[in-house]
Design a protein around this motif. Structure first.
Motif, mmCIF file in Angstrom:
data_model
loop_
_atom_site.group_PDB
_atom_site.id
_atom_site.type_symbol
_atom_site.label_atom_id
_atom_site.label_comp_id
_atom_site.label_asym_id
_atom_site.label_seq_id
_atom_site.Cartn_x
_atom_site.Cartn_y
_atom_site.Cartn_z
ATOM 1 N N GLY A 1 0.521 -1.259 0.411
ATOM 2 C CA GLY A 1 0.197 -0.037 0.111
ATOM 3 C C GLY A 1 0.618 1.078 -0.034
ATOM 4 N N TYR A 2 2.077 1.396 -0.224
ATOM 5 C CA TYR A 2 3.254 2.538 -0.253
ATOM 6 C C TYR A 2 2.968 2.361 -1.696
ATOM 7 C CZ TYR A 2 4.445 1.255 4.805
ATOM 8 O OH TYR A 2 4.938 0.520 5.332
ATOM 9 N N LYS A 3 3.266 3.908 -2.071
ATOM 10 C CA LYS A 3 3.555 5.111 -2.602
ATOM 11 C C LYS A 3 4.864 5.255 -3.067
ATOM 12 C CE LYS A 3 3.331 8.785 -5.470
ATOM 13 N NZ LYS A 3 2.274 10.506 -5.783
ATOM 14 N N VAL A 4 6.187 4.684 -3.839
ATOM 15 C CA VAL A 4 7.288 4.540 -3.421
ATOM 16 C C VAL A 4 7.841 5.625 -5.478
ATOM 17 C CG1 VAL A 4 9.718 4.057 -3.445
ATOM 18 C CG2 VAL A 4 7.367 2.832 -2.292
ATOM 19 N N THR A 5 8.900 6.911 -4.307
ATOM 20 C CA THR A 5 9.388 8.299 -5.538
ATOM 21 C C THR A 5 10.704 7.330 -5.605
ATOM 22 O OG1 THR A 5 7.757 9.310 -5.087
ATOM 23 C CG2 THR A 5 9.379 9.628 -6.273
ATOM 24 N N ILE A 6 11.259 6.951 -5.978
ATOM 25 C CA ILE A 6 12.824 6.818 -6.465
ATOM 26 C C ILE A 6 13.181 8.553 -7.178
ATOM 27 C CG2 ILE A 6 14.759 6.040 -7.339
ATOM 28 C CD1 ILE A 6 13.054 3.259 -8.025
ATOM 29 N N VAL A 7 14.268 8.584 -5.537
ATOM 30 C CA VAL A 7 14.939 10.827 -5.835
ATOM 31 C C VAL A 7 16.771 9.922 -6.698
ATOM 32 C CG1 VAL A 7 15.522 12.545 -5.441
ATOM 33 C CG2 VAL A 7 13.400 11.233 -5.499
ATOM 34 N N GLU A 8 17.040 10.058 -8.158
ATOM 35 C CA GLU A 8 17.888 9.782 -8.361
ATOM 36 C C GLU A 8 19.430 10.427 -8.128
ATOM 37 O OE1 GLU A 8 18.190 8.074 -11.862
ATOM 38 O OE2 GLU A 8 17.796 5.957 -11.431
ATOM 39 N N PHE A 9 20.361 10.589 -7.712
ATOM 40 C CA PHE A 9 21.654 11.908 -7.214
ATOM 41 C C PHE A 9 22.855 10.864 -8.401
ATOM 42 C CE2 PHE A 9 18.463 12.058 -4.170
ATOM 43 C CZ PHE A 9 18.676 13.370 -3.773
ATOM 44 N N SER A 10 23.429 11.528 -8.260
ATOM 45 C CA SER A 10 25.133 11.719 -9.653
ATOM 46 C C SER A 10 25.956 11.934 -8.059
ATOM 47 C CB SER A 10 25.473 12.658 -10.226
ATOM 48 O OG SER A 10 24.245 14.236 -10.328
ATOM 49 N N ASP A 11 26.130 12.291 -7.622
ATOM 50 C CA ASP A 11 26.676 11.808 -6.279
ATOM 51 C C ASP A 11 26.537 12.065 -4.957
ATOM 52 O OD1 ASP A 11 25.065 14.721 -6.093
ATOM 53 O OD2 ASP A 11 26.985 14.860 -3.931
ATOM 54 N N TYR A 12 28.036 12.136 -4.191
ATOM 55 C CA TYR A 12 27.528 11.434 -2.827
ATOM 56 C C TYR A 12 27.625 12.272 -1.832
ATOM 57 C CZ TYR A 12 29.995 6.917 -4.647
ATOM 58 O OH TYR A 12 30.002 5.857 -5.477
ATOM 59 N N VAL A 13 27.077 13.336 -1.407
ATOM 60 C CA VAL A 13 27.016 14.381 -0.957
ATOM 61 C C VAL A 13 25.670 14.313 -0.517
ATOM 62 C CG1 VAL A 13 27.066 17.277 0.214
ATOM 63 C CG2 VAL A 13 29.666 16.094 -1.277
#
Length: 272
Positions: free
Chosen positions: A61-73
């Protein structure tokens, strides 16, 4: 680690600002939240969430949004600020140091299958082709640079000063460099691009795969110790919340293990 912190781009700042506003409202209105914003570096760790974790959480029942990053900070700063609910991109050594340096209350939830750091080259097919004065690029962040230096020492290309803990080593701790190798520290995401300009490059597994390299292309692959396995991090205050426990359950499930076996061959797996 403060030396590696950089300003967010205007678009990223606007996007994360909006997420923070939504997060604050959601936490206030719904303590048993059903929306999860999951940060990860682009490539295998976001794909692990996309194919192995998101489907399971959505069944709950969760809505999952994936947020992508290009660095480690940015992923840890966004997590601490409330723009994310969890992230997956780092190992425990990095998390502990970054959290201490930036005074962030973040904690490990569960370790995840991890792509090893590898030594790649576009100019050489073997390690024994090393010549005096060769250039070698490696990560510029403290913990991942130490991983590369450990491999350099294992190869016999450098030796460290007596009494130095290899896990905490940097290029300043190198005692002997018989081949006069020129080390080129770069942000980890830039290492695949450096392959056309250097003799050899140490590339973190996630950025290698994201750039089209294969783990089998590496001339040398790290044998990952437990403290260098990547993990899911959450805010310490959220560790016992239901959605966090559901994330951990998904990562430990047989379904997730099946996805790893099918899509992420060659990854080092946690023992749990």
């Amino acid at each position: 680690m403060k030396a590696f912190r950089r300003a967010w781009s205007p678009l990223t700042a606007i996007a994360l600002g909006a997420l923070i506003a939504v997060s604050v409202t959601a936490h206030a209105a719904d303590p048993d939240k059903k929306e999860i914003r999951f940060g990860a570096t682009a490539g295998p760790y976001s794909d692990q969430i996309r194919y192995g974790i998101k489907p399971q959480l959505e069944k709950e029942g969760y809505k999952v949004t994936i947020v992508e990053f290009s660095d480690y900070v940015q992923p840890n700063l966004a997590l601490a600020d409330g723009a994310l609910d969890a992230n997956a991109f780092q190992h425990e050594v990095y998390l502990k140091k970054f959290s201490a340096d930036h005074k962030l209350a973040l904690s490990e939830l569960v370790k995840v299958p991890t792509a090893p750091i590898g030594l790649y080259s576009h100019k050489h097919k073997r390690l024994d082709e090393l010549t005096d004065g060769a250039t070698v690029s490696l990560p510029n962040d403290v913990t991942n640079q130490a991983r590369a230096i450990i491999l350099l020492q294992q190869l016999g290309w450098v030796t460290l000063k007596p009494g130095i803990d290899p896990v905490k080593s940097s290029e300043r701790d190198i005692d002997a460099n018989p081949h006069k190798i020129k080390l080129v520290p770069l942000e980890a995401a830039q290492l695949p691009r450096s392959l056309d300009d250097v003799d050899y490059a140490f590339v973190n597994g996630n950025f290698a795969l994201a750039s089209g390299l294969k783990l089998t292309d590496a001339l040398l692959l790290e044998k990952i110790p437990p403290y260098y396995l990547n993990l899911v991090a959450v805010r310490t205050a959220d560790l016992h919340k239901p959605y966090v426990k559901d994330i951990a359950t998904a990562y430990r499930s047989a379904e997730f293990k099946r996805v790893i076996d099918e899509r992420f061959a060659g990854f080092s797996k946690p023992s749990e």
